[in-house]
Each structure stands twice: as structure tokens, then as C-alpha cells.
Design a protein around this motif. Structure first.
Motif, PDB file in Angstrom:
ATOM      1  N   HIS A 151     -64.258  17.208 -21.794  1.00 35.83           N
ATOM      2  CA  HIS A 151     -62.927  16.700 -21.432  1.00 35.83           C
ATOM      3  C   HIS A 151     -61.921  17.837 -21.351  1.00 35.83           C
ATOM      4  CE1 HIS A 151     -58.928  14.977 -22.095  1.00 35.83           C
ATOM      5  NE2 HIS A 151     -59.393  13.977 -21.380  1.00 35.83           N
ATOM      6  N   ASN A 152     -61.942  18.729 -22.339  1.00 35.72           N
ATOM      7  CA  ASN A 152     -61.006  19.856 -22.323  1.00 35.72           C
ATOM      8  C   ASN A 152     -61.329  20.845 -21.218  1.00 35.72           C
ATOM      9  OD1 ASN A 152     -59.108  19.377 -24.482  1.00 35.72           O
ATOM     10  ND2 ASN A 152     -60.842  19.570 -25.860  1.00 35.72           N
ATOM     11  N   GLN A 153     -62.590  21.101 -20.966  1.00 33.05           N
ATOM     12  CA  GLN A 153     -62.965  22.083 -19.958  1.00 33.05           C
ATOM     13  C   GLN A 153     -62.645  21.611 -18.544  1.00 33.05           C
ATOM     14  OE1 GLN A 153     -63.728  25.162 -20.342  1.00 33.05           O
ATOM     15  NE2 GLN A 153     -64.123  25.579 -18.199  1.00 33.05           N
ATOM     16  N   LEU A 154     -62.824  20.332 -18.271  1.00 32.79           N
ATOM     17  CA  LEU A 154     -62.617  19.834 -16.910  1.00 32.79           C
ATOM     18  C   LEU A 154     -61.198  20.053 -16.417  1.00 32.79           C
ATOM     19  CD1 LEU A 154     -64.688  16.524 -16.917  1.00 32.79           C
ATOM     20  CD2 LEU A 154     -65.248  18.693 -15.798  1.00 32.79           C
ATOM     21  N   THR A 155     -60.224  20.013 -17.301  1.00 36.96           N
ATOM     22  CA  THR A 155     -58.837  20.233 -16.879  1.00 36.96           C
ATOM     23  C   THR A 155     -58.551  21.696 -16.610  1.00 36.96           C
ATOM     24  OG1 THR A 155     -58.028  20.454 -19.148  1.00 36.96           O
ATOM     25  CG2 THR A 155     -58.038  18.233 -18.199  1.00 36.96           C
ATOM     26  N   MET A 156     -59.464  22.571 -17.003  1.00 39.92           N
ATOM     27  CA  MET A 156     -59.250  24.001 -16.833  1.00 39.92           C
ATOM     28  C   MET A 156     -60.036  24.568 -15.657  1.00 39.92           C
ATOM     29  SD  MET A 156     -59.477  24.898 -20.885  1.00 39.92           S
ATOM     30  CE  MET A 156     -59.362  26.653 -20.660  1.00 39.92           C
ATOM     31  N   ASN A 157     -60.797  23.754 -14.969  1.00 38.98           N
ATOM     32  CA  ASN A 157     -61.705  24.234 -13.927  1.00 38.98           C
ATOM     33  C   ASN A 157     -61.057  24.425 -12.561  1.00 38.98           C
ATOM     34  OD1 ASN A 157     -63.855  24.379 -15.639  1.00 38.98           O
ATOM     35  ND2 ASN A 157     -64.768  22.466 -15.005  1.00 38.98           N
TER      36      ASN A 157
END
Length: 132
Positions: free
Chosen positions: A89-95
């Protein structure tokens, strides 16, 4: 998805949450809540209300004096899936990055008052990540 309201003190941060929440981010979350309301329930898992996503929001809400929090339960996840989703969840917003032309057009027509939400970089010079 069903939204519930619980006592904020019943929420338990995941002790291995790898996402950092520096003071500047918490201040931005608090300002967003003050300006627009709390529009994003915290996702929890299990009887102990372990937070899957929403650690920064919890900190901000506590600092703002909230005593209740809206949550969604993700109890359909196994423990392994919960731990994975916490990271995913946290990584997807940073991609991804911004479409700087559209961002510039929007920012030119909006006024966030005197609060800095982090849109203060030169839009003619995209972030280093966007150049790669």
C-alpha cells in the motif's frame, strides 16, 4: 467495505511498520484534515485493531485531539497478506510521478492559503526522479 467508528485509543500501530512519518508529513496531514475533513478511514486487522495503513493519519488525528476514528476492517487477509499489504500500500503511492503540465494548470487556479503542502518546487524543473 463497511466503515466503523472506534475509540482512537483502541487502534494499535503495527510495530514493524517500515514507513516513516516525519514531523513535516504529520503537519501536512493535520492541515489537510483541518481544511478538508478526515476522508480516509484507517485500515485495521484483527481483534487488536492492528493498523495496516493509516499510521500517519493516526498520529495526526491524535495530535488534533480526535477521540474517535473511522476504520475499515481487512480481516479477510491472512497475517502474511496483512504484512505484505502494509508494504504494498505504501509503495504503490510512490511508484509514479506527476503530470507536471496538469499539475501546473491546477496549481495556477488554486490557493492553499499560507500552508505549504509541498508543491513549492519549480515545475519547469521536474523532480530528479522524473528525469530518470
Amino acid at each position: 467495505m463497511q466503515i466503523e467508528t472506534v475509540d482512537i485509543e483502541s487502534l494499535k500501530p503495527y510495530e514493524k511498520n517500515a514507513k516513516q512519518h516525519p514531523k513535516e508529513q504529520i503537519e501536512r496531514i493535520k492541515k489537510s484534515i483541518e481544511m478538508y475533513g478526515n476522508n480516509d478511514p484507517i485500515a485495521v486487522w484483527g481483534d487488536e485493531n492492528i493498523i495496516i495503513e493509516g499510521h500517519g493519519r493516526l498520529i495526526a488525528m491524535k495530535e488534533l485531539g480526535f477521540t474517535k476514528a473511522e476504520i475499515i476492517r481487512l480481516d479477510h487477509l491472512t497475517d502474511k497478506e496483512r504484512r505484505e499489504y502494509t508494504l504494498v500500500h505504501n509503495q504503490l503511492t510512490m511508484n509514479t510521478d506527476w503530470d507536471f503540465e496538469k499539475l501546473r494548470e491546477e496549481l495556477d487556479t488554486l490557493d492553499f492559503g499560507d500552508f505549504d503542502f509541498g508543491f513549492d518546487h519549480d515545475l519547469d524543473e521536474p523532480f530528479e526522479d522524473a528525469k530518470e
